[in-house]
Scaffold this active site. Sequence first.
Site, PDB file in Angstrom:
ATOM      1  N   ASP A  29     -69.667 -40.221 -36.308  1.00 46.28           N
ATOM      2  CA  ASP A  29     -71.033 -40.325 -36.665  1.00 46.28           C
ATOM      3  C   ASP A  29     -71.178 -39.417 -38.052  1.00 46.28           C
ATOM      4  OD1 ASP A  29     -73.775 -40.034 -36.939  1.00 46.28           O
ATOM      5  OD2 ASP A  29     -74.325 -40.007 -34.789  1.00 46.28           O
ATOM      6  N   GLU A  79     -59.290 -15.346 -51.699  1.00 49.63           N
ATOM      7  CA  GLU A  79     -58.388 -15.652 -50.878  1.00 49.63           C
ATOM      8  C   GLU A  79     -57.222 -16.768 -50.897  1.00 49.63           C
ATOM      9  OE1 GLU A  79     -59.328 -17.199 -46.815  1.00 49.63           O
ATOM     10  OE2 GLU A  79     -61.259 -16.861 -47.277  1.00 49.63           O
ATOM     11  N   CYS A 111     -62.962 -13.908 -46.549  1.00 46.26           N
ATOM     12  CA  CYS A 111     -64.402 -14.307 -47.265  1.00 46.26           C
ATOM     13  C   CYS A 111     -65.199 -13.296 -47.645  1.00 46.26           C
ATOM     14  CB  CYS A 111     -65.157 -15.320 -46.420  1.00 46.26           C
ATOM     15  SG  CYS A 111     -64.542 -17.038 -46.213  1.00 46.26           S
ATOM     16  N   THR A 152     -64.953 -29.100 -43.682  1.00 45.97           N
ATOM     17  CA  THR A 152     -65.480 -27.854 -44.184  1.00 45.97           C
ATOM     18  C   THR A 152     -64.875 -27.151 -45.493  1.00 45.97           C
ATOM     19  OG1 THR A 152     -64.406 -26.099 -42.949  1.00 45.97           O
ATOM     20  CG2 THR A 152     -66.392 -27.129 -41.952  1.00 45.97           C
ATOM     21  N   SER A 201     -63.322 -18.583 -34.078  1.00 47.58           N
ATOM     22  CA  SER A 201     -63.998 -18.265 -35.435  1.00 47.58           C
ATOM     23  C   SER A 201     -65.632 -17.988 -35.477  1.00 47.58           C
ATOM     24  CB  SER A 201     -63.634 -19.074 -36.526  1.00 47.58           C
ATOM     25  OG  SER A 201     -64.294 -20.213 -36.453  1.00 47.58           O
ATOM     26  N   HIS A 233     -72.898 -15.594 -45.187  1.00 48.38           N
ATOM     27  CA  HIS A 233     -71.592 -16.372 -45.740  1.00 48.38           C
ATOM     28  C   HIS A 233     -71.739 -17.631 -45.046  1.00 48.38           C
ATOM     29  CE1 HIS A 233     -67.934 -17.874 -46.006  1.00 48.38           C
ATOM     30  NE2 HIS A 233     -67.495 -17.507 -44.654  1.00 48.38           N
ATOM     31  N   ASN A 272     -67.290 -25.046 -48.140  1.00 52.23           N
ATOM     32  CA  ASN A 272     -67.049 -23.676 -48.065  1.00 52.23           C
ATOM     33  C   ASN A 272     -66.260 -22.980 -49.404  1.00 52.23           C
ATOM     34  OD1 ASN A 272     -66.432 -21.136 -47.109  1.00 52.23           O
ATOM     35  ND2 ASN A 272     -65.493 -21.356 -45.135  1.00 52.23           N
ATOM     36  N   SER A 304     -63.089 -13.733 -42.039  1.00 56.18           N
ATOM     37  CA  SER A 304     -62.225 -13.851 -40.804  1.00 56.18           C
ATOM     38  C   SER A 304     -61.232 -12.808 -40.681  1.00 56.18           C
ATOM     39  CB  SER A 304     -61.566 -15.300 -40.815  1.00 56.18           C
ATOM     40  OG  SER A 304     -62.525 -16.171 -40.336  1.00 56.18           O
TER      41      SER A 304
HETATM   42  P1  HMG Z   1     -65.596 -29.564 -34.146  1.00 59.45           P
HETATM   43  O1  HMG Z   1     -64.836 -29.557 -33.020  1.00 59.45           O
HETATM   44  O2  HMG Z   1     -65.163 -30.428 -35.339  1.00 59.45           O
HETATM   45  O3  HMG Z   1     -67.100 -29.750 -34.376  1.00 59.45           O
HETATM   46  O4  HMG Z   1     -65.674 -28.110 -34.960  1.00 59.45           O
HETATM   47  P2  HMG Z   1     -68.023 -29.765 -32.932  1.00 59.45           P
HETATM   48  O5  HMG Z   1     -67.504 -30.756 -31.944  1.00 59.45           O
HETATM   49  O6  HMG Z   1     -68.247 -28.261 -32.474  1.00 59.45           O
HETATM   50  O7  HMG Z   1     -69.549 -30.113 -33.542  1.00 59.45           O
HETATM   51  C1  HMG Z   1     -69.909 -29.412 -34.722  1.00 59.45           C
HETATM   52  C2  HMG Z   1     -71.302 -29.456 -34.430  1.00 59.45           C
HETATM   53  O8  HMG Z   1     -71.771 -30.819 -34.627  1.00 59.45           O
HETATM   54  C3  HMG Z   1     -72.075 -29.226 -33.047  1.00 59.45           C
HETATM   55  O9  HMG Z   1     -73.232 -28.480 -33.053  1.00 59.45           O
HETATM   56  C4  HMG Z   1     -72.150 -30.489 -32.532  1.00 59.45           C
HETATM   57  O10 HMG Z   1     -73.313 -30.550 -31.321  1.00 59.45           O
HETATM   58  C5  HMG Z   1     -72.847 -31.198 -33.469  1.00 59.45           C
HETATM   59  P3  HMG Z   1     -73.328 -27.030 -32.437  1.00 59.45           P
HETATM   60  O11 HMG Z   1     -73.475 -27.316 -31.063  1.00 59.45           O
HETATM   61  O12 HMG Z   1     -72.174 -26.315 -32.867  1.00 59.45           O
HETATM   62  O13 HMG Z   1     -74.693 -26.541 -32.965  1.00 59.45           O
HETATM   63  N1  HMG Z   1     -72.895 -32.729 -33.417  1.00 59.45           N
HETATM   64  C6  HMG Z   1     -73.755 -33.634 -33.971  1.00 59.45           C
HETATM   65  N2  HMG Z   1     -74.857 -33.633 -34.518  1.00 59.45           N
HETATM   66  C7  HMG Z   1     -75.737 -34.325 -34.837  1.00 59.45           C
HETATM   67  N3  HMG Z   1     -75.159 -35.838 -34.694  1.00 59.45           N
HETATM   68  C8  HMG Z   1     -74.247 -35.989 -34.195  1.00 59.45           C
HETATM   69  C9  HMG Z   1     -73.016 -35.040 -33.793  1.00 59.45           C
HETATM   70  N4  HMG Z   1     -71.868 -34.817 -33.029  1.00 59.45           N
HETATM   71  C10 HMG Z   1     -71.349 -33.547 -33.042  1.00 59.45           C
HETATM   72  N5  HMG Z   1     -73.550 -37.341 -33.917  1.00 59.45           N
HETATM   73  C11 HMG Z   1     -65.786 -26.151 -36.269  1.00 59.45           C
HETATM   74  C12 HMG Z   1     -66.316 -27.382 -35.688  1.00 59.45           C
HETATM   75  C13 HMG Z   1     -66.768 -25.454 -37.011  1.00 59.45           C
HETATM   76  C14 HMG Z   1     -65.000 -25.485 -35.496  1.00 59.45           C
HETATM   77  C15 HMG Z   1     -64.555 -26.846 -37.316  1.00 59.45           C
HETATM   78  O14 HMG Z   1     -65.379 -27.451 -38.409  1.00 59.45           O
HETATM   79  C16 HMG Z   1     -63.762 -25.634 -38.061  1.00 59.45           C
HETATM   80  O15 HMG Z   1     -62.859 -25.355 -37.180  1.00 59.45           O
HETATM   81  N6  HMG Z   1     -63.798 -25.045 -39.163  1.00 59.45           N
HETATM   82  C17 HMG Z   1     -63.444 -24.138 -39.728  1.00 59.45           C
HETATM   83  C18 HMG Z   1     -63.465 -22.771 -39.223  1.00 59.45           C
HETATM   84  C19 HMG Z   1     -64.985 -22.113 -39.608  1.00 59.45           C
HETATM   85  O16 HMG Z   1     -65.569 -22.848 -40.565  1.00 59.45           O
HETATM   86  N7  HMG Z   1     -65.697 -21.133 -38.971  1.00 59.45           N
HETATM   87  C20 HMG Z   1     -66.575 -20.618 -39.149  1.00 59.45           C
HETATM   88  C21 HMG Z   1     -66.915 -19.244 -38.641  1.00 59.45           C
HETATM   89  S1  HMG Z   1     -65.464 -18.316 -39.339  1.00 59.45           S
HETATM   90  C22 HMG Z   1     -65.835 -18.199 -40.997  1.00 59.45           C
HETATM   91  O17 HMG Z   1     -67.070 -18.162 -41.341  1.00 59.45           O
HETATM   92  C23 HMG Z   1     -64.933 -17.610 -41.965  1.00 59.45           C
HETATM   93  C24 HMG Z   1     -64.319 -18.656 -42.804  1.00 59.45           C
HETATM   94  O18 HMG Z   1     -65.113 -19.137 -43.918  1.00 59.45           O
HETATM   95  C25 HMG Z   1     -62.831 -18.190 -43.288  1.00 59.45           C
HETATM   96  C26 HMG Z   1     -62.649 -16.716 -44.063  1.00 59.45           C
HETATM   97  O19 HMG Z   1     -63.423 -15.832 -43.426  1.00 59.45           O
HETATM   98  O20 HMG Z   1     -61.863 -16.803 -44.922  1.00 59.45           O
HETATM   99  C27 HMG Z   1     -63.981 -20.190 -42.161  1.00 59.45           C
END
Ligand code: HMG
Length: 382
Positions: A29, A79, A111, A152, A201, A233, A272, A304
Amino acid sequence: MKIGIHDLEVATSHYVLDLDTLAERHDIDPKKFSIGLGQDTFSMPAPDEDIVTMAAEAAHTLLERHDASKIRQVLFATESSIDQSKAAGVYLHELLGLPANVRSVELKQACYSGTAALQMAVNAIARNPEEQVLVITSDVARYALDSGGEPTQGAGSVAMLISADPNLIEIEPGSGLHTTDVNDFWRPNDSTTPFVDGQLSLDAYLGATTAAWDDLLARRELGLEDIHRFLHHQPFTKMARKQLAALAEHTGTELSDDLIEESMSYNRALGNTYTASLYFALTAQLHNNSDLAGKRLGFFSYGSGAVAEFFTGVVQDNYQDHIYPQHVAKQLDNRVALTYDEYRELHSDFAATSETFTTTKTTNAPFRLSGVTEHQRRYEAQ
Ligand code: HMG
């Protein structure tokens, strides 16, 4: 003496992928990305672009407005490093034609390192107020195909000139800091994409930023009511909403999303940008709100691994005379849309190799990577 961000400029890459395209082909979706993550599109570099070409474009535009002879340091935060020894800032230094009497180094901590560079610059200027520091944040966020992080991805650079008597933001003394050893996201030397524990994360980000806030409170007489807008961030923009909600719960305070709404427009479109993300949030905040003069901004920086910092800055009176929203609009609008198949091919073709290759001319940016010969990266102006 006031010290802080005197001026800034941004750049992003040649290509863009619409997340609706990804959603459609992955049978997801599209609202999961647009609402669930708060993302619309992400930038993706052409084969003749990288962190150096984006940084050079941002810094070149910035320095057209300034006397580069005052710059004594180039601090390049990334990074997505292109070499294990040579700093990306040295390539940049040559492309920009900076004087030789300059210190150039690269900084890394996921980051977070752009913030470390900014604080190092502020401290350096406290000792030598007549000098300026060029702080570069530049990254390509590249996750594995079909992985959780794929929507992302992103690419971009923010170049900032740090000086005494700044035109944009005075960085105030006194930060809240937090470091903890956590394996939420990391990229070993033999991998071109990171390993990620998605849920960990999210928890690590929220825990570290809240702890940084607490550390600040222990050091400064400051309350939530003293912060006019928060900047984060933004690995995806929904993360800023999650952090604000966690901060509200932690402090037992009501915090409206109005405190962060204006900071998200650029990151929604870029994806990102790792080290640059917080500073794209700042850029968006300055461009989207004409009533910030004299107001205090609170910055949540997170990388991270994990390191977090909370610090504050005060917007300067005539900041509106020194902002260039049209430059960001041009960067975003000029991107060329990829089809899903083109995106997959471009992603798969990426190779971190030092074997000889020549790139096809694709980018319209002022600097490009022409290829590699004798294991050395070759850049050119165009
Ligand atoms: P995921 O499993 O794909 O997604 O992982 P999900 O199932 O958790 O869903 C994401 C959100 O969409 C949820 O919202 C769902 O409810 C919603 P939440 O409950 O979290 O508020 N959702 C919907 N909303 C509306 N309509 C729909 C629908 N379906 C679902 N139909 C995850 C998400 C972020 C874990 C993944 O994208 C990921 O692994 N990303 C990479 C890691 C990341 O960005 N982490 C963030 C924190 S760490 C950080 O910021 C450091 C970083 O930048 C690196 C660095 O420092 O170098 C990453």
